[in-house]
Structures are given as C-alpha cells and as structure tokens.
Design an enzyme around this catalytic site. Structure first.
Site, PDB file in Angstrom:
ATOM      1  CG  ASN A 271      -1.887  -1.115   1.079  1.00  9.45           C
ATOM      2  OD1 ASN A 271      -2.661  -1.122  -0.096  1.00  9.45           O
ATOM      3  ND2 ASN A 271      -2.485  -1.646   2.128  1.00  9.45           N
TER       4      ASN A 271
ATOM      5  CB  CYS B 108      -6.843  -5.223  -1.774  1.00 13.00           C
ATOM      6  SG  CYS B 108      -7.410  -4.566  -0.228  1.00 13.00           S
ATOM      7  CG  HIS B 109      -7.283  -9.253   2.528  1.00 14.95           C
ATOM      8  ND1 HIS B 109      -6.327  -9.564   2.895  1.00 14.95           N
ATOM      9  CD2 HIS B 109      -7.558  -8.209   3.057  1.00 14.95           C
ATOM     10  CE1 HIS B 109      -5.740  -8.748   3.958  1.00 14.95           C
ATOM     11  NE2 HIS B 109      -6.823  -7.806   4.000  1.00 14.95           N
TER      12      HIS B 109
ATOM     13  CG  HIS C 255      -8.287  -0.196   1.078  1.00 14.68           C
ATOM     14  ND1 HIS C 255      -7.112   0.486   1.824  1.00 14.68           N
ATOM     15  CD2 HIS C 255      -8.230  -1.332   0.882  1.00 14.68           C
ATOM     16  CE1 HIS C 255      -6.416  -0.811   2.176  1.00 14.68           C
ATOM     17  NE2 HIS C 255      -7.034  -1.836   1.586  1.00 14.68           N
TER      18      HIS C 255
ATOM     19  NE  ARG D 111     -23.109   9.346  14.150  1.00 15.97           N
ATOM     20  CZ  ARG D 111     -23.668   8.826  13.064  1.00 15.97           C
ATOM     21  NH1 ARG D 111     -24.651   7.775  13.012  1.00 15.97           N
ATOM     22  NH2 ARG D 111     -22.826   9.174  12.060  1.00 15.97           N
TER      23      ARG D 111
END
Length: 439
Positions: free
Chosen positions: A152, A174-175, A204, A271
């Site tokens: 990355n 990428c998994h 991503h 939150r």
C-alpha cells in the site's frame, strides 16, 4: 512461461514474515506448485533468514519440496522470475509512526494511514523510488513476469507503475472485497457459497453493486439486519451504506479516513466507535508475531501453517495450469469504469487463466459513488505527478485535495504539515521532493 515444476516466484520484501508465511502456505497447498523455485529477498539479514526458515518449515508441513533461496541482492532474486510478489514496506515501523505522530501534532487524526490521507501520501512517496528500481530490474531480468503487488497505498503504487513502466504486467491485490462479502453474507444469514456479487471502484473504496442469491437481491435482508441490530448503526461503513445506497468494501477503520465527515468530529468518533491511531497497535502486533516466529524457529518449535485465501497464489496457479478463476484486481482504468478518469487505477473483477489476468469492464458507477471515488483518484493522480514530474508542490496539492486532511486543517497548516513530513522522512524521498516550501 516456465512449467509448474520450474516456475520461479520471487518475493520482494520477504522479511514481512507473517504475510510471506500465509502466501507460501497457500502456494504449497497446490500440488502443481510443490516443486516451485521460491526466491526470497529482503534488505534485513535477520528477517530474511527468518523468512527462509519459515518457508522451509511450511514446505515440510505441506509436503512440498520447493527450491528455496534467500537473497540480500534483489537482482539475484528477480533473475528469470515468472512471478514477482511485492510486499515491501519502506521505512518499516519507524516511518509508519512518523506518518501518525507528525500529523497528530498538527491536529490530523488517522486510523490506518496507508491508502489515502496524509499518511497514504507519504507512504507512497517513500515507496515510489523502490518501485522504480524494481520495475527497472524486471525490465532487464524478467521482462515477461507478472508483478503482483500487495504494498500500500495500492492505487497510488499501481498508477505510478503504469506511468513509469506501462509495459510491466502489474496487478494490485487486496483482500477487502472478498472479506467484505464474507462479512455481509454472515450478517444476512446466507452461506457465502450461495452468494453472487459484483463490486467496483477504487482500492479500499469500491462499492458492492450487486449482492444476490439465485437472482434475489440481498440488500433488503441487510436492511432488516440493520434494523434488528442497532449496533450495526455504529459502523462507519453501515452509515455510509445507508446514505449512499451501496456498501463500501473496506473496514470502517479504513473508510472513515477517505471522506471528510467523521474524523474531524469528536462526537462522530464516539458515535461510530472509530479507533483513531489503530494502525499503531497493528504494527506492534505484527512485530510481536515476527518475534514469535523467529523464536519458534530458533527453538525448533512448530509454527502454525495457515492459508490466507489470498489472490496471488490463485493467480499463479491459474496462469500456470489454465484453471479459470475470478479475482479482484487493481489495474489501470482504460475504460473499465466509464465515469472515472481513464488514467486512474481502479479495482474491478479480473478473469484469470492461462492467458493471464484480464480485467472486466463494469461501465458507470452510481454517480454518488463515482463522486467520492473521483476525489480519491484526484489525490492519487497528484501524488504520482509529484514523483514523475519531480514537483514538490504537487505533494501539497494532493494534501489540499485530500478530503480528510482538508477537513482538518486550513491551507497554511496543510503546507506546514507537508514541510514537517518532508523533513521527517528525509532521504527516503526522491531528491527533487525534499524541498520545504513554506507558504
């Protein structure tokens, strides 16, 4: 291409021992790859020796008989390779900590810092010189090899390689899509084996465009699950899904730092339970895992041998045997996603067989998803241009364009932050980019 018994697979950055172990466990699970030539390269002698010892142990447990060699010289590892698996981490943990501690002093919060944001920008800039050297070596020593990149920031690295070495056969792996679909299948209570899906976007920050079982849309079941479990509402990507209509394909920790809405607001962090600085804990655990592996090998204790279901071993097996598979890959766009720039790196399904890796055309993304991806690829483009043009101003332009950084700081402090990071990373950056520009 070599036969399965003669195939040479080079690992660059093999000192990332835990990841190397998982990939080798997957490779040696294929009988056709049991006699492969495995060339391990790392610049750290101790880590390289540990990787070699782990590789031999995994081969023994799997019943494989590969030829395993270890090389401090990258060129020796790459010579005549058929596949090159790149897992380098330039600067290792010290540089990663810098990517967090310096921005934190300026008031910038990050969670992972390896893909976008100010951390992703500087991780790319210190990785590009190594990628350039790998590409030059491959052009000379193994010009027909497949480069399978795990390092990355994925999109920045793939885009950079496509611009400096367009003839190189690069696929970024990428998994995130695979494991996102496992997670969604579990939430809706449908076995993963019965689910069909399509995702596309950028690494991503791709989007689940289709989520079905036997032609039935499973998104309504996800909506019902969210209604039943209020805890799901405290996930960033569930929050994004409810507003955008498509589920993002990376964890909430990652997803929070690619948009301007969350990390700048303490109430949102609370939150949505966003773990600021999470990657600092991850690198400590990675170090501990490496230490455990090294100590086990030194004491002659058995190591766990567990597969990872990663894409690289599947691609290698498919190319060598002709077995057809579909994987998700990061590749130059070239019309695959029509409402993102043609000169960008995108994540799409790829068909793999004896002819290689063939990306599939998806068409247009939903406009709200494309809008977020467009901001992402703009940052990526500017970071790559900084390196290819040798223009340090583009580093600042990328940080100004980045959604999370721009939401956190006024523009003068963004330039100050870039100066501080340029100073901190020093010689890891290419010479033209080491200038401090002030205001």
């Amino acid at each position: 291409m070599s036969s399965t018994s003669e195939v040479k697979i080079a690992f660059v950055g093999a000192g990332s021992v835990v990841f190397t172990q998982g990939l080798l466990a997957d490779l040696f699970a294929f009988p056709e790859l049991a006699h492969a030539r495995i060339a391990l390269h790392d610049i750290a002698p101790e880590r390289l020796a540990t990787a070699k010892g782990a590789a031999r142990h995994i081969a023994e447990v799997r019943g494989a008989k590969p030829v395993i060699t270890a090389h401090l010289d990258r060129r020796a590892a790459l010579a005549d390779a058929d596949f090159v698996v790149n897992i380098v981490q330039v600067g290792m943990n010290e540089a990663t900590r810098t990517d967090f501690t310096v921005p934190a002093r300026h008031g910038v919060r990050q969670t992972i810092g390896d893909t976008l944001g100010i951390g992703g920008i500087f991780r790319a800039l210190r990785t590009f010189p190594v990628l350039k050297a790998i590409a030059e070596d491959m052009a000379e020593l193994c010009p027909h090899a497949h480069l399978l990149n795990y390092t990355n920031p994925m999109a920045m690295n793939v885009l950079y390689l496509s611009r400096i070495a367009p003839e190189l056969k690069v696929t970024g792996l990428c998994h995130s899509v695979y494991w996102t679909m496992h997670d969604l299948s579990r939430i809706v209570g449908v076995p993963f084996e019965e689910v069909t899906y399509l995702a596309a976007g950028v690494n991503h920050q791709a989007w689940v465009l289709r989520f079905e079982r036997a032609g039935q849309n499973l998104y309504p079941l996800l909506d019902e699950a969210i209604t039943r479990d209020p805890g799901l509402l405290r996930r960033v990507r569930v929050d994004m899904y409810r507003r955008l209509g498509h589920y993002p394909t990376e964890t909430s920790e990652h997803s929070a730092e690619y948009v301007p809405w969350y990390l700048g607001h303490t109430d949102e962090i609370e939150r949505l339970r966003i773990p600021v600085g999470a990657y600092l804990e991850i690198i400590e655990e990675n170090t501990a895992s490496y230490d455990r592996t090294r100590e086990a090998l030194a004491a002659g204790r058995p190591l766990p041998v567990e597969g990872t279901l990663e894409y690289a071993p599947q691609i290698i097996h498919s190319v060598l045997t002709g077995t057809p598979r579909t994987v998700y890959g990061n590749v130059p766009n070239h019309g695959l996603i029509t409402n993102l720039p043609a000169d960008s790196a995108v994540e799409v399904p790829c068909l793999v067989d004896g002819s290689g890796v063939r990306p599939t055309r998806v068409g247009a993304l939903p406009p709200q998803c494309a809008a977020l991806n467009s901001a992402y690829v703009s940052v990526t483009d500017l970071v790559v241009r900084a390196a290819t043009d040798g223009d340090p101003r583009h580093i600042r332009h990328a940080a100004m364009t980045d959604p999370a950084t721009a939401a956190a700081l006024p523009v003068e402090r963004i330039w100050d932050l870039c100066d501080d990071l340029v100073r901190a990373h020093g010689e890891l950056l290419q010479p033209e980019l080491r200038a401090e520009l002030g205001h």
